[in-house]
Scaffold this active site. Structure first.
Site, PDB file in Angstrom:
ATOM      1  N   ASP A  11       0.854  -1.185   0.000  1.00  0.00           N
ATOM      2  CA  ASP A  11       0.000   0.000   0.000  1.00  0.00           C
ATOM      3  C   ASP A  11       0.892   1.237   0.000  1.00  0.00           C
ATOM      4  O   ASP A  11       1.789   1.366   0.846  1.00  0.00           O
ATOM      5  CB  ASP A  11      -0.900   0.010   1.236  1.00  0.00           C
ATOM      6  CG  ASP A  11      -2.004  -1.038   1.145  1.00  0.00           C
ATOM      7  OD1 ASP A  11      -2.261  -1.536   0.033  1.00  0.00           O
ATOM      8  OD2 ASP A  11      -2.606  -1.353   2.187  1.00  0.00           O
ATOM      9  N   GLU A 130     -13.976  -4.874  -1.645  1.00  0.00           N
ATOM     10  CA  GLU A 130     -13.716  -4.576  -0.235  1.00  0.00           C
ATOM     11  C   GLU A 130     -15.015  -4.792   0.520  1.00  0.00           C
ATOM     12  O   GLU A 130     -15.972  -4.033   0.369  1.00  0.00           O
ATOM     13  CB  GLU A 130     -13.218  -3.140  -0.085  1.00  0.00           C
ATOM     14  CG  GLU A 130     -11.885  -2.903  -0.784  1.00  0.00           C
ATOM     15  CD  GLU A 130     -11.461  -1.455  -0.826  1.00  0.00           C
ATOM     16  OE1 GLU A 130     -12.273  -0.578  -0.444  1.00  0.00           O
ATOM     17  OE2 GLU A 130     -10.323  -1.180  -1.248  1.00  0.00           O
TER      18      GLU A 130
END
Length: 281
Positions: A11, A130
């Site tokens: 990330d 998600e």
């Protein structure tokens, strides 16, 4: 049994590799290139780079990082975050990505999945889901790194993503992500059983056994992992916090990874082989 894949996820926020819990509370861990090179040398099968603030600003800023990474790393690289249209996808592929990962843009415009798959090939198009579980047990899809509620049922969306031509789905349990408590096997299993394309499990791996669990059940053929690998790296190598931009408080403190039994990719793969799960060493 097919050979399974181990995919570290990196990330990125600005120039830094970051890590949060439930995709929030991002902490600076170091330079992405240091981690990426190490994971490549350790035997990663692929790498995922995710610009975690890109959707907020409607742009992906990883071009330089990907271009440099692709010069030295010769495994597939997937890039996600802030990719809004075919032009954005084309540009990321041009600078060195092998695949793209889409979420927010395709929630807003599902037709983009079909158009992108036709233009670049379905194997190039990965869709991220998600998922957050409600108290009643229902799962809904979120966007913007788990921040924005869509009201879309996760399982219905997974089937639509498959029908529109995506090549793979990354299933992230936002509830489990960054906690080290293990994958949401119920969520992952139900999606895997409802679609005909490969599923990548993500969110919750805190020890080797969690990865073994998701593979032993034959639920998926790929596991995406971040904290367990990142924290193992930090135990062994200097993070050079003094040279990193942004909030480095976490790096300068005495680190505690009590929720994790960290391990390297090489150690994990040997554990997989010991349990008769085929992987590439």
């Amino acid at each position: 049994m097919k050979t399974v894949r181990i995919i570290p996820r990196l990330d990125i926020k600005g120039p830094n590799l970051v890590k949060g819990i439930h995709l929030e509370g991002l902490r600076v861990l170091g330079k992405p290139s240091d981690f990426a090179n190490f994971y490549y040398e350790q035997g990663a099968d692929e790498l995922m780079f995710m610009d975690v603030v890109a959707s907020l600003y409607e742009r992906n800023s990883l071009h330089e990082i990907i271009s440099e990474t692709a010069k030295n790393i010769f495994i597939p690289i997937t890039v996600g975050g802030g990719l809004r249209n075919l032009s954005d996808i084309k540009e990321v592929l041009r600078v060195g990505a092998d695949k793209v990962c889409l979420n927010t843009a395709v929630i807003k415009n599902p037709q983009l999945i079909k158009d992108a798959s036709r233009m670049f090939g379905s194997s190039t198009i990965v869709v991220a889901i998600e998922a957050i579980r409600e108290l009643n047990g229902n799962y809904f899809a979120y966007t913007d790194n788990g921040r924005e509620y869509t009201g879309i049922d996760v399982f219905e969306w997974a089937q639509k993503v498959c029908d529109l031509g995506a090549g793979e789905i990354v299933v992230t349990s936002v509830d489990k992500e960054g906690t080290g408590q293990g994958y949401d096997l119920e969520l992952i299993s139900k999606i895997a059983q409802s679609v005909s394309i490969p599923i990548i499990a993500h969110g919750g791996a805190g020890k080797k056994e969690h990865v073994l669990d998701v593979f032993k059940e034959g639920i998926v053929g790929s596991a995406m992992i971040s904290s367990m690998f990142h924290y193992d790296f930090l135990k062994e190598y200097d993070s050079s916090a003094s040279t990193i931009e942004g909030n480095v408080e976490f790096l300068n403190q005495k680190r505690s990874f009590k929720a994790f039994k960290t391990c390297s990719i090489n150690e994990l793969k040997h554990a997989l082989i010991h349990n008769n799960i085929e992987c590439r060493l």
